[in-house]
Design a protein around this motif. Structure first.
Motif, PDB file in Angstrom:
ATOM      1  N   GLY A  23       1.668   6.068  -0.487  1.00  0.00           N
ATOM      2  CA  GLY A  23       2.118   4.535  -1.120  1.00  0.00           C
ATOM      3  C   GLY A  23       2.576   3.812   0.145  1.00  0.00           C
ATOM      4  O   GLY A  23       2.883   4.285   1.421  1.00  0.00           O
ATOM      5  N   LEU A  26       8.832   0.366   0.682  1.00  0.00           N
ATOM      6  CA  LEU A  26       9.226  -1.066   0.282  1.00  0.00           C
ATOM      7  C   LEU A  26      10.686  -1.176   0.873  1.00  0.00           C
ATOM      8  O   LEU A  26      10.748  -2.438   1.177  1.00  0.00           O
ATOM      9  CB  LEU A  26       9.570  -0.886  -1.209  1.00  0.00           C
ATOM     10  CG  LEU A  26       8.526  -0.505  -2.287  1.00  0.00           C
ATOM     11  CD1 LEU A  26       8.904  -0.373  -3.646  1.00  0.00           C
ATOM     12  CD2 LEU A  26       7.370  -1.681  -2.098  1.00  0.00           C
ATOM     13  N   GLN A  38       6.501   2.905  -2.671  1.00  0.00           N
ATOM     14  CA  GLN A  38       6.039   2.633  -4.064  1.00  0.00           C
ATOM     15  C   GLN A  38       5.259   3.516  -4.755  1.00  0.00           C
ATOM     16  O   GLN A  38       4.311   4.073  -4.405  1.00  0.00           O
ATOM     17  CB  GLN A  38       5.136   0.984  -3.652  1.00  0.00           C
ATOM     18  CG  GLN A  38       4.382   0.299  -4.753  1.00  0.00           C
ATOM     19  CD  GLN A  38       3.693  -0.735  -4.389  1.00  0.00           C
ATOM     20  OE1 GLN A  38       3.361  -0.880  -3.114  1.00  0.00           O
ATOM     21  NE2 GLN A  38       3.268  -1.592  -5.261  1.00  0.00           N
ATOM     22  N   LYS A  60      11.800   3.373 -12.331  1.00  0.00           N
ATOM     23  CA  LYS A  60      11.690   2.600 -11.101  1.00  0.00           C
ATOM     24  C   LYS A  60      11.821   3.668 -10.233  1.00  0.00           C
ATOM     25  O   LYS A  60      11.847   5.080 -10.410  1.00  0.00           O
ATOM     26  CB  LYS A  60      13.209   1.825 -10.817  1.00  0.00           C
ATOM     27  CG  LYS A  60      14.552   2.779 -11.317  1.00  0.00           C
ATOM     28  CD  LYS A  60      15.696   1.848 -11.051  1.00  0.00           C
ATOM     29  CE  LYS A  60      16.105   1.906  -9.667  1.00  0.00           C
ATOM     30  NZ  LYS A  60      17.401   1.189  -9.489  1.00  0.00           N
ATOM     31  N   GLU A  61      11.402   3.365  -8.668  1.00  0.00           N
ATOM     32  CA  GLU A  61      11.354   4.359  -7.597  1.00  0.00           C
ATOM     33  C   GLU A  61      12.651   4.484  -7.133  1.00  0.00           C
ATOM     34  O   GLU A  61      13.422   3.828  -6.814  1.00  0.00           O
ATOM     35  CB  GLU A  61      10.613   3.783  -6.561  1.00  0.00           C
ATOM     36  CG  GLU A  61       9.000   3.605  -6.692  1.00  0.00           C
ATOM     37  CD  GLU A  61       8.745   2.244  -7.404  1.00  0.00           C
ATOM     38  OE1 GLU A  61       9.553   1.376  -7.455  1.00  0.00           O
ATOM     39  OE2 GLU A  61       7.449   1.848  -7.515  1.00  0.00           O
TER      40      GLU A  61
END
Length: 103
Positions: A23, A26, A38, A60-61
Motif C-alpha cells: 500500500g 498516508l 492505505q 479505518k487504518e
C-alpha cells in the motif's frame, strides 16, 4: 536523521496480521516510529454520532511500526532496504537492492 520512509511511498508489510500486503503510506509519525498505510492493518472503530458524522462501526487504518514495513523496489516490486547517497550535491534515497534512486 533523515526518514527512510515518507508519505506517498509504496511499501510492503513484513510481519503481523497484514503480512504481504502492499500500500501507499498516508502519514508518518517519526517521533513514535509509526506510519499509516492505505488498506493495511484495518481495524473496526465504534464511534458515537456527532454533528458532522453519523455513528456506527467504521473501518479505518491503524498505525504500524516502521520496522514492520519495507520499501518496494521500483525495478522489480520486491522489498528493499533504503540508503542515502549524494547526487549532484543533494542527498537522495536509493534502493539498496537495485541501486535505483527513489526520489
Amino acid at each position: 536523521m533523515a526518514s527512510k520512509i515518507k508519505k506517498g511511498d509504496k511499501v510492503v508489510v513484513l510481519t503481523g496480521r497484514s503480512k504481504g500486503k502492499t500500500g501507499e503510506v498516508l502519514s508518518v509519525n517519526p517521533s513514535d516510529n509509526l506510519a499509516i498505510v492505505q488498506g493495511v492493518n484495518v481495524v473496526k472503530r465504534h464511534t458515537r454520532p456527532t454533528q458532522t458524522s453519523e455513528g456506527g462501526i467504521i473501518e479505518k487504518e491503524a498505525s504500524i511500526h516502521l520496522s514492520n514495513i519495507a520499501h518496494l523496489d521500483p525495478k522489480d516490486d520486491k522489498p528493499t532496504r533504503v540508503g542515502f547517497k549524494d547526487v549532484d550535491g543533494r542527498k537522495v534515497r536509493y534502493a539498496k537492492r537495485s541501486g535505483v534512486v527513489i526520489d
